[in-house]
Enzyme design. Structure first.
Site, PDB file in Angstrom:
ATOM      1  N   PHE A  85      80.364  88.991  36.223  1.00 42.62           N
ATOM      2  CA  PHE A  85      80.304  87.611  36.643  1.00 42.62           C
ATOM      3  C   PHE A  85      80.485  86.811  35.055  1.00 42.62           C
ATOM      4  CE2 PHE A  85      75.825  87.583  35.442  1.00 42.62           C
ATOM      5  CZ  PHE A  85      75.449  86.533  35.137  1.00 42.62           C
ATOM      6  N   LYS A  86      79.908  87.633  33.938  1.00 40.64           N
ATOM      7  CA  LYS A  86      79.930  86.711  32.764  1.00 40.64           C
ATOM      8  C   LYS A  86      81.201  86.498  32.238  1.00 40.64           C
ATOM      9  CE  LYS A  86      75.640  87.376  32.423  1.00 40.64           C
ATOM     10  NZ  LYS A  86      74.902  88.126  31.301  1.00 40.64           N
TER      11      LYS A  86
END
Length: 462
Positions: free
Chosen positions: A111-112
């Site tokens: 998700f980063k």
């Protein structure tokens, strides 16, 4: 829109200066002077927007027109051009009460990427238009480092150094960072845990002479742009569910450093009508204890099957506490000073009631995490990474009758095969991940010693 520090001792800044400051010069975190509120009518208009279009709409409330629209648009579309899903963050329906928002379709499968691919483009833009030298310094429990490196590797005018805890990230996470051989990338593998790495980072950013001399910039979620970029997928996920304005929608978020869940809190304050924000943690359950008892006290560090959440000191907790105390910088500063001197703070009475109105929280045990992976693989033919499994376990705990939940899938399961294998599941790696195992690694193993780390940084930046 101007930005101020949670501790009240920094002159108000514009958007770009806030990006460049990262950690506020008074040791606090930067927040918008006033959070814009999106009307229900505007939300309805946003339902038909693509992820990129929605991103531009949300950022338009925060950038103060410091970045020309066409330049911002180019950055946004470039950032998400290498995601494997055209929706960027597709929503997967698991059953009648559960959706999973897949946040792992970026280049490093976590998700980063959603925030950090954009931040890489933004830093590159700032370096060019301002003639800035940018030296990015960050710590990672696994995913931030890989995504940040991917976002800026090879970019002119930018160098990046990432600290990660030696032997305490998954093998794939380690390889995604350390197989990068670009000259503007330095990986320091620190003998310690993530909190040790993060403490050094905060100390170096608090040293204003060192910060200024070496042009240090933040990539961790202490930088408000990370938080803001993550709010986009809260809005996007909610608006993808048909009839969401007539349903009670809960969002369950695997959370270690409080950044991702704080983005949800910000989205809710902006007017997103989420029912419950659910914090899913592991056995490093400081956030669960805070929500349930009001005590925020870092405890002993535990290694788990969900290593990206093996964190005891949550950086973004200060931002939430600022709003909890009514945006009172003096009161916030007193709490943070008490945390420093006494090792804990305690919230009680109406304030604790507000915390429990804002969040539910569950610390998921190791075996429960593995059991959840096995259950969803068997019943729904859907493979969860261990962090997402914690989010699913928390959804099962708190989702009420007639309520709908969105759980964030924060990483692809291939990044945590050590945990998946314990369930007896053999998975096939994506080609990009499988290829990492044949590449040489480039990292420097260092002691958990600030002076040693400083010497490495000086040699790299100079």
């Amino acid at each position: 829109m101007e930005y101020i520090s949670t501790r009240g001792n920094v002159k108000a800044k514009g958007f770009i200066d806030t990006v460049l400051m990262g950690l506020a010069d008074d040791g606090g975190l930067m927040v918008p002077f006033q959070i814009p509120v999106i009307s229900p009518e505007k939300l309805a208009e946003w339902r038909s927007l693509s992820f990129q279009e929605l991103f531009l709409e949300i950022f338009s409330y925060y950038t103060n027109d410091e970045i020309p629209y066409d330049a911002l648009k180019e950055m946004v579309y470039t950032s998400y051009s290498n995601f494997r899903a055209p929706e960027v963050t597709p929503l997967h329906k698991v059953n009648n009460s559960l959706y999973v928002l897949e946040l792992f379709h970026g280049p490093t499968f976590a998700f980063k990427d959603v925030a950090l691919q954009f931040m890489g483009e933004l830093y590159s833009y700032i370096a060019k238009v301002r003639g800035e030298i940018i030296h990015i310094l960050g710590a990672t429990s696994g995913d931030t480092g890989a995504a940040a490196i991917q976002g800026v590797r090879g970019k002119e005018g930018i160098k990046i150094c990432i600290l990660h805890p030696h032997g305490k990230v998954s093998k794939v996470q380690e390889l995604q960072m350390t197989t990068v051989d670009d000259s503007n990338v330095l990986n320091l593998s620190v003998e310690g845990n993530f909190d040790d790495c993060q403490k050094v980072i905060k100390e170096l950013f608090a040293d204003l002479d060192f910060k200024g001399k070496y042009h240090l910039r933040a990539i961790n979620s202490i930088n408000f742009v990370r938080i803001l970029a993550q709010t986009v997928y809260y809005f996007y996920a909610y608006l993808q569910i048909e009839g969401s304005d007539e349903k009670k929608i809960n969002i369950s978020v695997p959370s270690g450093n409080f950044g991702n869940i704080f983005s949800g809190y910000l989205a809710k304050k902006m007017g997103l009508p989420v029912n419950k924000l659910i914090i899913a943690t592991n056995e490093n359950n400081i956030l669960e204890r805070f929500v349930n008892t009001g005590e925020y006290k870092p405890g002993s560090f535990t290694s788990t099957y969900s290593p990206s959440m093996d964190i005891q000191v949550a950086s973004n907790f200060e931002r939430y506490l600022y709003y909890l105390v009514g945006e009172d910088a003096e009161k916030l500063s007193a709490y943070m000073s008490k945390l420093q001197t006494e090792g804990k703070i305690t919230i009680a009475g109406e304030a604790l009631q507000q915390v429990q109105a804002d969040f539910a929280a569950l610390g998921v045990k190791n075996q429960q995490c593995l059991d959840t992976i096995g259950k969803y693989n068997e019943e729904y033919d859907y493979l969860l990474d261990p962090h997402t499994a914690c989010g699913i376990a928390a959804y099962e705990q708190f989702n009420g009758a007639g309520e709908t939940a969105i759980t964030f899938a924060t990483a692809h399961p291939a990044k945590f095969d050590e945990s998946i294998a314990l369930v007896g599941i053999k998975q096939e790696f994506p080609e990009q991940i499988a290829a990492l195992f044949s590449l040489p690694q480039h990292q420097t193993v260092v002691e958990h010693d600030k002076d040693v780390i400083v010497r490495e940084l000086q040699a790299f930046y100079e």
